[in-house]
Design a protein around this motif. Structure first.
Motif, mmCIF file in Angstrom:
data_model
loop_
_atom_site.group_PDB
_atom_site.id
_atom_site.type_symbol
_atom_site.label_atom_id
_atom_site.label_comp_id
_atom_site.label_asym_id
_atom_site.label_seq_id
_atom_site.Cartn_x
_atom_site.Cartn_y
_atom_site.Cartn_z
ATOM 1 N N UNK A 146 43.741 31.780 36.582
ATOM 2 C CA UNK A 146 42.581 30.888 36.615
ATOM 3 C C UNK A 146 41.563 31.216 35.530
ATOM 4 N N UNK A 147 41.908 32.178 34.659
ATOM 5 C CA UNK A 147 40.999 32.547 33.583
ATOM 6 C C UNK A 147 39.875 33.460 34.004
ATOM 7 N N UNK A 148 39.929 33.974 35.229
ATOM 8 C CA UNK A 148 38.862 34.828 35.758
ATOM 9 C C UNK A 148 39.461 36.143 36.238
ATOM 10 N N UNK A 149 38.803 37.246 35.928
ATOM 11 C CA UNK A 149 39.183 38.533 36.506
ATOM 12 C C UNK A 149 38.257 38.766 37.693
ATOM 13 N N UNK A 150 38.777 38.523 38.893
ATOM 14 C CA UNK A 150 37.969 38.683 40.099
ATOM 15 C C UNK A 150 37.592 40.146 40.287
ATOM 16 N N UNK A 151 36.391 40.378 40.800
ATOM 17 C CA UNK A 151 35.943 41.754 41.047
ATOM 18 C C UNK A 151 36.226 42.205 42.470
ATOM 19 N N UNK A 152 36.888 41.378 43.275
ATOM 20 C CA UNK A 152 37.067 41.688 44.682
ATOM 21 C C UNK A 152 38.467 42.214 44.970
ATOM 22 N N UNK A 153 38.534 43.291 45.721
ATOM 23 C CA UNK A 153 39.808 43.817 46.188
ATOM 24 C C UNK A 153 40.418 44.841 45.244
ATOM 25 N N UNK A 154 41.570 45.372 45.674
ATOM 26 C CA UNK A 154 42.309 46.370 44.907
ATOM 27 C C UNK A 154 43.287 45.681 43.959
ATOM 28 N N UNK A 155 43.311 46.121 42.728
ATOM 29 C CA UNK A 155 44.372 45.721 41.811
ATOM 30 C C UNK A 155 45.693 46.202 42.408
ATOM 31 N N UNK A 156 46.588 45.266 42.710
ATOM 32 C CA UNK A 156 47.808 45.640 43.437
ATOM 33 C C UNK A 156 48.758 46.481 42.592
ATOM 34 N N UNK A 157 48.487 46.618 41.297
ATOM 35 C CA UNK A 157 49.302 47.471 40.435
ATOM 36 C C UNK A 157 48.706 48.863 40.272
ATOM 37 N N UNK A 158 47.589 49.114 40.936
ATOM 38 C CA UNK A 158 46.844 50.361 40.701
ATOM 39 C C UNK A 158 47.232 51.471 41.667
ATOM 40 N N UNK A 159 46.885 52.694 41.280
ATOM 41 C CA UNK A 159 47.079 53.850 42.154
ATOM 42 C C UNK A 159 46.164 53.756 43.378
ATOM 43 N N UNK A 203 56.810 41.175 49.538
ATOM 44 C CA UNK A 203 58.191 41.577 49.246
ATOM 45 C C UNK A 203 58.223 42.925 48.546
ATOM 46 N N UNK A 204 57.284 43.149 47.637
ATOM 47 C CA UNK A 204 57.247 44.383 46.858
ATOM 48 C C UNK A 204 56.978 45.603 47.735
ATOM 49 N N UNK A 205 56.014 45.504 48.649
ATOM 50 C CA UNK A 205 55.649 46.671 49.449
ATOM 51 C C UNK A 205 56.501 46.786 50.714
ATOM 52 N N UNK A 206 57.220 45.713 51.043
ATOM 53 C CA UNK A 206 58.101 45.763 52.205
ATOM 54 C C UNK A 206 57.381 45.803 53.529
ATOM 55 N N UNK A 207 56.173 45.231 53.567
ATOM 56 C CA UNK A 207 55.381 45.216 54.797
ATOM 57 C C UNK A 207 54.980 43.778 55.107
ATOM 58 N N UNK A 208 55.280 43.331 56.301
ATOM 59 C CA UNK A 208 54.820 42.019 56.750
ATOM 60 C C UNK A 208 53.697 42.247 57.753
ATOM 61 N N UNK A 209 52.466 41.973 57.374
ATOM 62 C CA UNK A 209 51.331 42.270 58.253
ATOM 63 C C UNK A 209 51.214 41.243 59.378
#
Length: 403
Positions: A146-159, A203-209
């Motif tokens: 969307x052309x925006x880097x949201x500031x909310x939440x965890x980057x899912x690629x991050x440590x 699918x990546x984390x293998x968890x269905x919440x």
């Protein structure tokens, strides 16, 4: 609105006020929920308190079985005071009061982790309450183009995201209640990308919440004149539901117990449910430009200052009207840019009332106590008039100051 009706309102509540239609709000809730439920039955709405926290609206959501989506301890307290059960409160946001987080978690509510600093807070609580189940979610941030880097939440690629996920294997009393994302862009194509991003992550984390929370950021109902000022089509409730719900229905079709699908709308429910009425105080011409001054401000109807003209209605109040072209409606403040509407063409007279539509989003909650206190709110739905917020007074603004 008729002149007779408006004169009665002015006589009772003053020369400027908000007009709420709580029945329309309830109708919007039903319609939006229906479109999702018929495509994915295990669905619910968590109303965004920050958009408009009029207690009557919050009570309606609770009565209809919706959740409270809050972003502060003030909003959490409001939810509890209007009768929301703690298990129906979801706390988002980049800042959280540690003591209030503890209160909500221990009572059964859900807190969605937004940043790494909250992990230490939660670890302390996990050790403090080893026998207490604490319901947590994780706010997830990924690319939706969307052309925006949201500031909310965890980057899912991050440590940091991995550290948040690992909390639930580290502490047995921590329960992963849901995954949540929130992006402000309201276009339909970005919602398609949200869905894809969330399913790819699952699918990546293998968890269905238990809950998949797609956040807010939906357009609501609006007049064609307002739609025309956006650079994209304005989706309907049905269109949003169609790009979201069937994808999850297909993904979980073989599951006996499907995750709950949630959205967190604010403007989509309340935007068209409020209007703002204001008296014309003066009409003058300045170097060829006609300006009408109102007992109202841009901060009363559009505190996000997006420069769009809202739907407008002029109610004649008995004065001799003149025809104007390209007249601007200016506010009562001393800010040069305080215009509620630009380039009005039509009839107008001093003492007329001007009614601005689509004033339900952020207007009440973001209006600053600048120059004048805020105006009353009346609910005129269901054939009766009810004052649900008194006009603010000097004491309301200054009682916390030391004189």
């Amino acid at each position: 609105m008729t002149e007779t009706c408006m004169k009665e309102l002015v006589e009772n509540v003053g020369d400027a006020f908000y007009i709420l239609d709580s029945k329309q709000f309830e109708k919007n809730f039903h319609e939006l929920k229906y479109e999702f439920v018929k495509r994915y039955p295990n669905f619910n709405i968590a109303y965004s308190y920050k958009t408009n926290y009029i207690p009557k609206l919050c009570k309606i959501v609770n009565k209809l079985g919706g959740f409270a989506e809050v972003v502060s301890d003030m909003e959490m307290e409001l939810a509890l005071r209007v009768g929301v059960e703690p298990q129906n409160i979801i706390w988002n946001g980049p800042f959280k009061n540690a003591k209030k987080v503890e209160q909500l978690l221990v009572s059964g509510g859900t807190v969605n982790l937004d940043s790494v600093y909250e992990i230490e807070m939660i670890e302390q609580l996990a050790r403090k309450y080893p026998m207490q189940r604490l319901n947590l979610g994780i706010r997830c941030n990924f690319e939706i183009n969307d052309g925006v880097v949201s500031r909310f939440g965890f980057d899912v690629e991050s440590d940091e995201f991995k550290r948040a996920i690992n909390l639930f294997s580290k502490y047995e009393n921590l329960h992963l209640n849901g995954l949540q994302c929130h992006f402000a862009t309201r276009r339909l194509d970005t919602w398609e990308n949200r869905v894809k991003g969330m399913l790819d992550l699952i699918e990546k984390i293998g968890i269905i919440p238990e809950r998949i929370d797609m956040g807010g950021g939906l357009f609501g109902k609006m007049a064609d004149s307002l739609k025309a000022q956006f650079d994209c089509d304005i989706p309907t409730y049905e269109q949003y539901a169609e790009v979201v719900a069937p994808v999850f229905a297909e993904c979980f079709k073989d599951f006996d117990k499907k995750p709950m699908l949630l959205i967190e709308p604010g403007s989509a429910l309340v935007g068209d449910c409020m209007r703002f009425a204001s008296k014309v105080i003066n009409i003058k011409n300045v170097r060829g430009k006609t300006i009408a001054t109102l007992l109202g401000s841009i901060y009363n109807i559009n505190p996000t200052l997006n420069k769009k003209n809202p739907p407008i209605e002029v109610v004649a109040m008995g004065g001799i009207q003149q025809q104007y072209e390209n007249l601007d409606f200016g506010g009562f403040t001393c800010i040069e840019s305080d215009y509620l509407y630009r380039n009005y063409t039509g009839n107008l007279a001093k003492d007329d009332m001007v009614v601005f539509g689509n004033a339900g989003s952020y207007s009440v909650v973001l209006k600053p106590p600048f120059i004048l206190p805020n105006f009353p709110i009346i609910d005129i739905s269901g054939g009766k008039t009810e004052i649900i917020k008194q006009g603010e007074s000097f004491d309301d603004i200054f009682h916390t100051y030391v004189f």
